[in-house]
Scaffold this motif. Structure first.
Motif, short mmCIF file in Angstrom:
data_model
loop_
_atom_site.label_atom_id
_atom_site.label_comp_id
_atom_site.label_asym_id
_atom_site.label_seq_id
_atom_site.Cartn_x
_atom_site.Cartn_y
_atom_site.Cartn_z
N LEU A 10 -32.57 -27.37 25.89
CA LEU A 10 -31.99 -28.12 27.00
C LEU A 10 -32.20 -29.62 26.82
O LEU A 10 -31.29 -30.42 27.06
CB LEU A 10 -32.61 -27.65 28.32
CG LEU A 10 -32.01 -28.22 29.61
CD1 LEU A 10 -30.52 -27.91 29.69
CD2 LEU A 10 -32.74 -27.66 30.82
N GLU A 11 -33.39 -30.01 26.38
CA GLU A 11 -33.67 -31.43 26.16
C GLU A 11 -32.79 -32.00 25.05
O GLU A 11 -32.24 -33.10 25.18
CB GLU A 11 -35.15 -31.62 25.80
CG GLU A 11 -36.09 -31.36 26.97
CD GLU A 11 -37.55 -31.42 26.55
OE1 GLU A 11 -37.82 -31.63 25.35
OE2 GLU A 11 -38.43 -31.24 27.43
N ILE A 12 -32.61 -31.26 23.97
CA ILE A 12 -31.81 -31.73 22.83
C ILE A 12 -30.34 -31.82 23.21
O ILE A 12 -29.67 -32.84 22.96
CB ILE A 12 -31.99 -30.79 21.62
CG1 ILE A 12 -33.43 -30.86 21.08
CG2 ILE A 12 -30.99 -31.14 20.50
CD1 ILE A 12 -33.75 -29.79 20.05
N ALA A 16 -27.79 -35.07 23.91
CA ALA A 16 -26.60 -35.28 23.06
C ALA A 16 -25.33 -35.39 23.88
O ALA A 16 -24.36 -36.02 23.45
CB ALA A 16 -26.48 -34.14 22.05
N ALA A 17 -25.32 -34.80 25.08
CA ALA A 17 -24.12 -34.81 25.91
C ALA A 17 -23.96 -36.09 26.71
O ALA A 17 -22.89 -36.34 27.27
CB ALA A 17 -24.13 -33.62 26.86
N ILE A 61 -24.16 -30.41 29.40
CA ILE A 61 -24.79 -30.05 28.13
C ILE A 61 -23.75 -29.79 27.05
O ILE A 61 -22.56 -29.59 27.33
CB ILE A 61 -25.68 -28.79 28.27
CG1 ILE A 61 -24.87 -27.64 28.88
CG2 ILE A 61 -26.93 -29.08 29.09
CD1 ILE A 61 -25.60 -26.32 28.94
N LEU A 62 -24.22 -29.79 25.82
CA LEU A 62 -23.43 -29.29 24.69
C LEU A 62 -23.81 -27.83 24.45
O LEU A 62 -24.97 -27.45 24.64
CB LEU A 62 -23.72 -30.08 23.42
CG LEU A 62 -23.42 -31.58 23.39
CD1 LEU A 62 -23.69 -32.13 22.00
CD2 LEU A 62 -22.00 -31.87 23.80
N LEU A 63 -22.85 -27.03 24.03
CA LEU A 63 -23.17 -25.68 23.61
C LEU A 63 -24.02 -25.74 22.34
O LEU A 63 -24.98 -24.98 22.17
CB LEU A 63 -21.88 -24.90 23.36
CG LEU A 63 -22.04 -23.42 23.01
CD1 LEU A 63 -22.62 -22.66 24.20
CD2 LEU A 63 -20.70 -22.81 22.61
N THR A 64 -23.67 -26.67 21.45
CA THR A 64 -24.46 -26.93 20.25
C THR A 64 -24.19 -28.34 19.75
O THR A 64 -23.13 -28.90 20.02
CB THR A 64 -24.11 -25.93 19.12
OG1 THR A 64 -24.92 -26.22 17.97
CG2 THR A 64 -22.65 -26.02 18.73
N ASN A 65 -25.17 -28.91 19.04
CA ASN A 65 -24.94 -30.20 18.40
C ASN A 65 -24.77 -30.06 16.90
O ASN A 65 -24.78 -31.04 16.16
CB ASN A 65 -26.06 -31.20 18.73
CG ASN A 65 -27.42 -30.75 18.22
OD1 ASN A 65 -27.61 -29.58 17.84
ND2 ASN A 65 -28.38 -31.66 18.19
N ALA A 85 -29.70 -27.68 17.64
CA ALA A 85 -29.94 -26.54 18.53
C ALA A 85 -28.62 -25.96 18.97
O ALA A 85 -27.57 -26.59 18.84
CB ALA A 85 -30.76 -26.98 19.75
N ALA A 86 -28.68 -24.73 19.48
CA ALA A 86 -27.47 -24.07 19.99
C ALA A 86 -27.86 -23.10 21.09
O ALA A 86 -28.84 -22.36 20.96
CB ALA A 86 -26.73 -23.35 18.87
N PHE A 87 -27.10 -23.13 22.17
CA PHE A 87 -27.27 -22.15 23.23
C PHE A 87 -26.44 -20.91 22.91
O PHE A 87 -25.38 -20.99 22.28
CB PHE A 87 -26.77 -22.69 24.57
CG PHE A 87 -27.70 -23.68 25.24
CD1 PHE A 87 -28.99 -23.32 25.58
CD2 PHE A 87 -27.25 -24.95 25.55
CE1 PHE A 87 -29.84 -24.22 26.22
CE2 PHE A 87 -28.07 -25.86 26.19
CZ PHE A 87 -29.38 -25.49 26.53
N THR A 88 -26.90 -19.77 23.40
CA THR A 88 -26.04 -18.59 23.43
C THR A 88 -25.19 -18.67 24.70
O THR A 88 -25.51 -19.43 25.63
CB THR A 88 -26.86 -17.30 23.45
OG1 THR A 88 -27.60 -17.24 24.68
CG2 THR A 88 -27.80 -17.23 22.26
N VAL A 89 -24.15 -17.88 24.76
CA VAL A 89 -23.31 -17.84 25.96
C VAL A 89 -24.16 -17.44 27.17
O VAL A 89 -24.07 -18.04 28.25
CB VAL A 89 -22.14 -16.86 25.77
CG1 VAL A 89 -21.42 -16.61 27.10
CG2 VAL A 89 -21.17 -17.38 24.72
#
Length: 419
Positions: A10-12, A16-17, A61-65, A85-89
């Motif tokens: 979340l921080e990353i 980035a967003a 947020i970004l889903l991923t950077n 980093a990357a979030f899952t759905v």
């Protein structure tokens, strides 16, 4: 769930967003249904302000950077040595629901770096929105960032679940984009914009015939341009914005001053910073085009293609076109009243209504909320207006600026200069 890792993501991805300013959106009116969660009706999102003055926000947020592109101006460029980093759905859905239940947010702004390809990335974003709407009955605001090059089929699905779609032009000109992001093209960005525009038109037409037509991006679409990463003039930038307003029916164009982050010979010096005031002036010029009837070529000229940082664009236009003033406030057209510095749209409508009942003077304008420290030089009434004599003064600009400053410095200085 690994909460420490989720917090790190979340921080990353929230950091980035932050460079995308086009989340300040409004116009959604997705009402809640029985048993549903959230309501975007009549609200503005992402630290924007509603008509009644409330400040509202969203999870941005970004889903991923991770990104396959190497755009020189982007902090997430593939050659940049940063934490990825990357979030899952499911993680994005859970965060949105939990943040909403805690009253931290009123919606979601979701963007992403492009991983693998445009369709794969866009499909992942759509899955988040679909899961929120279908499985959690979430009726809060959702803004999805469209991915350049995504197919029409995926864009159509995105519009069924998102309140607003946006796709960033990034750099205003094709030449500038080729210099800083040679792997991208404006054609990739314009294609989905055109598709969204056509779908919005189609929805409006079908709505006239059929009652239960699936809604498509009810808050429309927007875009963003980076200012100062390349050498485009302000005139060029607002002409590009005007083109997209006219041809793609955008709700908003956002202007983001380039933030020096990376050393690159193609970019401005790392020590240079685009003045916040330049960004502010572009928004003011944009407002004049959208709501005041100004054309880009009126706001700026080829001989002087940058906005004046000392005065706002409307006042700058009036100073260049003194022959059109003073304007008789009791007889002038709506269009001309709007061109008087210090008179906004609300005041203009008050003037048009009030003058049906009496002859107006400067005191009336002041009570209506007109910024008379500017307007008084450009208007005339049946009675004499002593401030009109300054219009032809060689030092007229200086006189106005002194009057504007005196509002904050010395409330009596301007009056004393009359004697």
């Amino acid at each position: 769930m690994n909460f420490p890792r989720l917090q790190e993501k979340l921080e990353i991805l929230a950091d980035a967003a932050k460079y995308d300013v086009s989340c300040s959106s409004s116009g959604g009116n997705r009402k809640n249904k029985k048993g549903g969660l959230g309501d975007s009706h009549a609200t503005g999102i992402c630290h924007s302000y509603t008509e009644d003055g409330r400040c509202v926000s969203l999870l941005k947020i970004l889903l991923t950077n991770h990104c396959i592109y190497d755009c020189a101006y982007c902090v997430s460029r593939k050659s940049n040595d940063i934490k990825r980093a990357a979030f899952t759905v499911e993680e994005v859905v859970d965060l949105t629901i939990n943040f909403y239940r805690r009253n931290y947010i009123e919606g979601l702004f979701l963007s992403s770096g492009i991983f693998k390809d445009a369709d794969t990335t866009m499909e992942r974003l759509v899955r988040v929105a679909k899961k929120l709407r279908k499985e959690h009955n979430f009726n809060g605001y959702i803004h999805l960032k469209s991915i350049p090059g995504a197919s029409d089929e995926i864009m159509k699905e995105a519009g069924l679940y998102a309140d607003r779609l946006s796709i960033n032009l990034e750099i205003p000109t094709t030449r500038g984009l080729k210099l800083l992001a040679p792997e991208k093209s404006h054609d990739q960005m314009i294609k989905p914009m055109g598709f969204i525009k056509n779908e919005l038109i189609l929805y409006k037409e079908e709505k006239k015939i059929f009652k239960n037509v699936p809604r498509f991006a009810p808050a429309g679409q927007s875009t963003q341009m980076i200012v100062g990463a390349t050498d485009e003039t302000d005139l060029k930038i607002i002409k590009v914005a005007d083109h997209f307003y006219q041809n793609f029916k955008l709700k908003r164009v956002y202007y983001s001053g380039y933030v020096p982050m990376l050393e690159d010979k193609r970019l401005p010096s790392i020590d240079s910073q685009v003045p916040m005031l330049r960004e502010n002036r572009l928004y003011q010029a944009d407002w004049l085009m959208r709501f005041y009837g100004f054309k880009a070529d009126e706001i700026l000229e080829k001989s002087n293609p940058f906005l004046d940082l000392e005065v706002d664009p409307k006042l700058a236009w009036a100073l260049r076109n003194r022959e059109q003033f003073p304007v008789d406030i009791n007889t002038a057209t709506k269009e001309m009243i709007l061109r008087v510095p210090g008179i906004g749209r609300k005041s203009m409508y008050k003037i048009l209504t009030a003058r049906n009942f009496q002859k107006l003077n400067l005191e009336h304008l002041r009570k209506m909320g007109v910024a008379t420290n500017r307007a008084k030089y450009f208007v005339e009434f049946e009675s004499q207006n002593i401030f009109n004599k300054y219009i032809d003064d060689f030092n007229f600009r200086k006189i106005i600026l002194q009057g504007m400053k005196s509002k904050f410095q010395n409330p009596f200085s301007e009056q004393l200069t009359l004697f």
